[in-house]
Write a protein that holds these residues in place. Sequence first.
Motif, PDB file in Angstrom:
ATOM      1  N   ASP A  34      14.446  11.314  -3.480  1.00  7.25           N
ATOM      2  CA  ASP A  34      14.454  11.947  -2.161  1.00  7.25           C
ATOM      3  C   ASP A  34      13.055  12.298  -1.672  1.00  7.25           C
ATOM      4  O   ASP A  34      12.858  12.545  -0.480  1.00  7.25           O
ATOM      5  N   LEU A  35      12.079  12.311  -2.586  1.00  9.54           N
ATOM      6  CA  LEU A  35      10.704  12.636  -2.189  1.00  9.54           C
ATOM      7  C   LEU A  35      10.186  11.651  -1.149  1.00  9.54           C
ATOM      8  O   LEU A  35       9.386  12.009  -0.277  1.00  9.54           O
ATOM      9  N   ALA A  36      10.655  10.415  -1.220  1.00 12.69           N
ATOM     10  CA  ALA A  36      10.199   9.389  -0.283  1.00 12.69           C
ATOM     11  C   ALA A  36      10.617   9.695   1.152  1.00 12.69           C
ATOM     12  O   ALA A  36       9.998   9.197   2.105  1.00 12.69           O
ATOM     13  N   LYS A  37      11.648  10.511   1.325  1.00 13.95           N
ATOM     14  CA  LYS A  37      12.117  10.832   2.672  1.00 13.95           C
ATOM     15  C   LYS A  37      11.124  11.709   3.430  1.00 13.95           C
ATOM     16  O   LYS A  37      11.084  11.676   4.662  1.00 13.95           O
ATOM     17  N   SER A  38      10.332  12.460   2.691  1.00 13.40           N
ATOM     18  CA  SER A  38       9.385  13.372   3.336  1.00 13.40           C
ATOM     19  C   SER A  38       7.932  12.981   3.111  1.00 13.40           C
ATOM     20  O   SER A  38       7.026  13.677   3.561  1.00 13.40           O
ATOM     21  N   ASP A  39       7.700  11.878   2.414  1.00 13.06           N
ATOM     22  CA  ASP A  39       6.345  11.434   2.114  1.00 13.06           C
ATOM     23  C   ASP A  39       6.222   9.964   2.506  1.00 13.06           C
ATOM     24  O   ASP A  39       6.767   9.084   1.841  1.00 13.06           O
ATOM     25  N   SER A  40       5.490   9.689   3.575  1.00 11.15           N
ATOM     26  CA  SER A  40       5.400   8.329   4.110  1.00 11.15           C
ATOM     27  C   SER A  40       4.616   7.384   3.209  1.00 11.15           C
ATOM     28  O   SER A  40       4.645   6.175   3.411  1.00 11.15           O
ATOM     29  N   THR A  41       3.903   7.938   2.224  1.00 10.44           N
ATOM     30  CA  THR A  41       3.165   7.068   1.310  1.00 10.44           C
ATOM     31  C   THR A  41       4.064   6.520   0.204  1.00 10.44           C
ATOM     32  O   THR A  41       3.620   5.717  -0.613  1.00 10.44           O
ATOM     33  N   ARG A  42       5.323   6.932   0.184  1.00 16.23           N
ATOM     34  CA  ARG A  42       6.273   6.513  -0.847  1.00 16.23           C
ATOM     35  C   ARG A  42       7.456   5.799  -0.216  1.00 16.23           C
ATOM     36  O   ARG A  42       7.914   6.175   0.860  1.00 16.23           O
ATOM     37  N   THR A  43       7.957   4.809  -0.909  1.00 18.97           N
ATOM     38  CA  THR A  43       9.133   4.091  -0.432  1.00 18.97           C
ATOM     39  C   THR A  43       9.725   3.273  -1.563  1.00 18.97           C
ATOM     40  O   THR A  43       9.024   2.923  -2.525  1.00 18.97           O
ATOM     41  N   ALA A  44      11.017   2.980  -1.467  1.00 27.20           N
ATOM     42  CA  ALA A  44      11.670   2.073  -2.409  1.00 27.20           C
ATOM     43  C   ALA A  44      11.944   0.734  -1.751  1.00 27.20           C
ATOM     44  O   ALA A  44      12.574  -0.139  -2.355  1.00 27.20           O
ATOM     45  N   VAL A  45      11.466   0.562  -0.514  1.00 22.05           N
ATOM     46  CA  VAL A  45      11.669  -0.692   0.213  1.00 22.05           C
ATOM     47  C   VAL A  45      10.490  -1.620  -0.067  1.00 22.05           C
ATOM     48  O   VAL A  45       9.345  -1.274   0.182  1.00 22.05           O
ATOM     49  N   ASN A  46      10.798  -2.800  -0.575  1.00 18.59           N
ATOM     50  CA  ASN A  46       9.759  -3.799  -0.831  1.00 18.59           C
ATOM     51  C   ASN A  46       9.625  -4.671   0.418  1.00 18.59           C
ATOM     52  O   ASN A  46      10.365  -5.628   0.600  1.00 18.59           O
ATOM     53  N   TYR A  47       8.662  -4.352   1.259  1.00 16.50           N
ATOM     54  CA  TYR A  47       8.516  -5.041   2.541  1.00 16.50           C
ATOM     55  C   TYR A  47       8.059  -6.491   2.392  1.00 16.50           C
ATOM     56  O   TYR A  47       7.967  -7.209   3.375  1.00 16.50           O
ATOM     57  N   ALA A  48       7.803  -6.916   1.171  1.00  9.99           N
ATOM     58  CA  ALA A  48       7.370  -8.293   0.956  1.00  9.99           C
ATOM     59  C   ALA A  48       8.539  -9.255   0.755  1.00  9.99           C
ATOM     60  O   ALA A  48       8.328 -10.461   0.674  1.00  9.99           O
ATOM     61  N   VAL A  49       9.781  -8.732   0.660  1.00 13.40           N
ATOM     62  CA  VAL A  49      10.921  -9.603   0.364  1.00 13.40           C
ATOM     63  C   VAL A  49      12.017  -9.438   1.416  1.00 13.40           C
ATOM     64  O   VAL A  49      11.954  -8.562   2.282  1.00 13.40           O
ATOM     65  N   ASP A  50      13.049 -10.269   1.307  1.00 17.43           N
ATOM     66  CA  ASP A  50      14.167 -10.237   2.242  1.00 17.43           C
ATOM     67  C   ASP A  50      14.958  -8.937   2.120  1.00 17.43           C
ATOM     68  O   ASP A  50      14.942  -8.266   1.081  1.00 17.43           O
ATOM     69  N   GLN A  51      15.703  -8.651   3.173  1.00 15.10           N
ATOM     70  CA  GLN A  51      16.501  -7.430   3.189  1.00 15.10           C
ATOM     71  C   GLN A  51      17.514  -7.404   2.042  1.00 15.10           C
ATOM     72  O   GLN A  51      17.698  -6.371   1.395  1.00 15.10           O
ATOM     73  N   VAL A  52      18.136  -8.515   1.752  1.00 16.93           N
ATOM     74  CA  VAL A  52      19.142  -8.572   0.695  1.00 16.93           C
ATOM     75  C   VAL A  52      18.531  -8.318  -0.679  1.00 16.93           C
ATOM     76  O   VAL A  52      19.222  -7.896  -1.608  1.00 16.93           O
ATOM     77  N   ASP A  53      17.231  -8.527  -0.802  1.00 13.91           N
ATOM     78  CA  ASP A  53      16.540  -8.336  -2.073  1.00 13.91           C
ATOM     79  C   ASP A  53      15.823  -6.994  -2.148  1.00 13.91           C
ATOM     80  O   ASP A  53      14.952  -6.794  -3.003  1.00 13.91           O
ATOM     81  N   ASN A 108       0.839  -1.199   0.000  1.00 16.42           N
ATOM     82  CA  ASN A 108       0.000   0.000   0.000  1.00 16.42           C
ATOM     83  C   ASN A 108       0.875   1.251   0.000  1.00 16.42           C
ATOM     84  O   ASN A 108       0.683   2.176   0.792  1.00 16.42           O
ATOM     85  N   ARG A 109       1.837   1.261  -0.871  1.00 18.71           N
ATOM     86  CA  ARG A 109       2.764   2.373  -1.017  1.00 18.71           C
ATOM     87  C   ARG A 109       3.030   2.608  -2.500  1.00 18.71           C
ATOM     88  O   ARG A 109       2.821   1.721  -3.337  1.00 18.71           O
ATOM     89  N   THR A 110       3.510   3.803  -2.827  1.00 17.24           N
ATOM     90  CA  THR A 110       3.980   4.106  -4.177  1.00 17.24           C
ATOM     91  C   THR A 110       5.486   3.932  -4.198  1.00 17.24           C
ATOM     92  O   THR A 110       6.189   4.469  -3.341  1.00 17.24           O
ATOM     93  N   TYR A 111       5.958   3.162  -5.163  1.00 11.16           N
ATOM     94  CA  TYR A 111       7.409   2.969  -5.257  1.00 11.16           C
ATOM     95  C   TYR A 111       8.073   4.287  -5.634  1.00 11.16           C
ATOM     96  O   TYR A 111       7.679   4.947  -6.594  1.00 11.16           O
ATOM     97  N   ASP A 112       9.085   4.673  -4.873  1.00 15.51           N
ATOM     98  CA  ASP A 112       9.778   5.930  -5.146  1.00 15.51           C
ATOM     99  C   ASP A 112      11.194   5.839  -4.592  1.00 15.51           C
ATOM    100  O   ASP A 112      11.399   5.739  -3.383  1.00 15.51           O
ATOM    101  N   ALA A 113      12.161   5.853  -5.488  1.00 16.49           N
ATOM    102  CA  ALA A 113      13.567   5.763  -5.081  1.00 16.49           C
ATOM    103  C   ALA A 113      14.222   7.140  -5.039  1.00 16.49           C
ATOM    104  O   ALA A 113      15.446   7.247  -4.931  1.00 16.49           O
TER     105      ALA A 113
END
Length: 724
Positions: A398-417, A391-396
Amino acid sequence: MYDMPKKNTLTLRRVFSLLLTYVMLCVCGGVALTAMLSPLVFGVNSVAKAVVPSLKVEGVNFDVTSLPQKSVMYASDGTTKIAEFYADNRTVVPLKQISKPMQWAVVAREDRRFFQHNGVDVQGVMRAFFQTFVKKGDMQGGSSLTQQYVKNVLSMQARDDDDPIAQYHASEQTIARKVREMLIAVQMEKQYSKAEILQGYLNIAQFGNYNLYGVESAAKRYFNTSAKDLSIVQAATIAAITKNPAKYDPSDEGNLEESENQRNIVLDLMLQEEYISQEEHDEAVNTPLKDTLNIQNVDSGCQVAGDAAFFCDYVTHQILNNKEFGETEEERNRLLKEGGLTIVTTMDVNANRIAMETARATIPPDDETGFEVAIASIRPGTGEVLGFGLNRTYDATDLAKSDSTRTAVNYAVDQVDGGGWGFQPASTWKPINMVAWMQKGKSINQTLRNSTSISQSKFNCNGYEFGGTWSLQNAGGGNVVNETPLQGLVQSHNTVQASMASQIGLCAIADAAKDMGYHNSIQGKEDVYDETSFQPSMVIGSAQASPLTMANVYATIAANGVECTPIAITKMTDQSGNEYKVPSANCHQAIDPAIAQTTAYALNQGVTRGIASGAQLANGRKTFAKTGTNEDTYMLTAGFVPQVSTFVAVGNAETPVSFDNKRINGVYYSSWTGSYIAMSAWKNFMQNYLDTAQIPINNDYGNPDNKYLTTSSTTSKTTTSNTN
């Protein structure tokens, strides 16, 4: 008194010497071909077969198939594009796939005597000399098209070698550079046909901003067409750009007027060289440039992959982390961005779309709680990852740093991935305990005497020792003193899990977990025996796991005990059609089919008469599911039908935050459990995907083996009917 020396004498001599050098090289180079291009110069197969395999002069590789080319990633259907990756946005095409108007336009604009000279245009050099040094006008290059091709190749090679000195020398405004280009140009014209050289230039030249190189990419960018279909007016527009890509790029509205002016200059030159008729010229000139454009987005990478971005990011990590694709990550990144790869993934377009829609509908990205929803789905028996939902918008950026609805972290997979620390799976772990129990030859109907206090030394195994006493209780408090493993799974009781582990040892459970495809999600601590996870509380799901890993564990149960390593790539080829070895799923029989079937039976019992009843799918489809609640921080649900296995996690993925007494997506509960949000999300995804994909109902799975249902003579007789 001495007379002051006259200025510019040495400069004039040097320039005159250069002019003589030009002329000598031109004369010594021989006479060039004057015939127009023949379509028979090239073959009719792949790009690789359509060009000379190895064009080398003075140690410089001029083979157009070796040019950096963009890579394209596709969904499992092989046609739905997910993303493009490039350092240079380029798609190499043979000359026979470039329209005649495009060939005419670039020759008319860049080197109208291209088919007469032998690599160096004497008349062009003379003109440039007099314009620059006699008339004192603007600096003129006088470079032939062949020389420009040489310059582009040298610049590109210097960039690829990360050689700043070579990059400087490749573009410096000096006599030395000009002479070197001329020498190589003359040698090239002796070895290669005009068609080969023109083809090379059309594939390497820059045709706009955004690292846009080659006519195929330009045709797509400006007109959403291919190079072979470029019309006269389109070709003239593109040919005009190379003189000044930043100033003449028509995708910039500020450039439109000058871009049209430059296009018309090219059209005039094409008419002058009799490539087009007066009527064709006039019609093209009178066509407003803005009316011809169909600008396409050329942004690259996962950033512009939309709802497929998280899957795209996972595939990217699969390439960058795999030494099959290069010794270093830098080499692998270069392969991805310059190798011209065609990457066919396992992503099911419908599965990924529905997972993303389900995640956002479950908890909107801007919900006041900020909780994440992470969904992973996999096809049992294949290892093929079908899709992810967040439930996030993929964003790699700097905008993701100030917008909690955006992230480049895929919480569905392992940290290494590219994922986070994962989620504690809580009660969704319990089927692993049941598998381990049966692997020790025990019945799931054996009555166990349970307690809320148990000595941890009973979990000792293989040299691992645990001290102290573990106090635990079932959800809601209390204990069921006499209970079977089947009853404990159906009702999701904790105390029976501790009793099971105390009989078979914690190592048996850890080994079963590994057999089923489990590993921890934290990078560097993946082994289930790592001290951070290998504790008695592991039996009630205290380890850290990604949704994808848990979906794969359940897929092992769904596939009759066959475990596969999750894979995201089915095929990867380069521009010549050569295939790369992609990661294998390594599918193998990991647990006894009878144990897998019996575990599935127990999970189905949890749906038909247990706390997972809300997961029941429509139309009487046999459903296998298990909910989980990690204290007050994570809600989870795992489950499958024989064709699809899915895991859902809900909570704060970065730092555990209590969801009690919170309003989530407009609904308030004083105490939340996995049977609320996570189970609803699981059911919604599964039902919508199964319906959309028209996956048939298979109710033949989940038949228990009698030897795991019947208790031995030394244990209390508890039959299946006793547990209903």
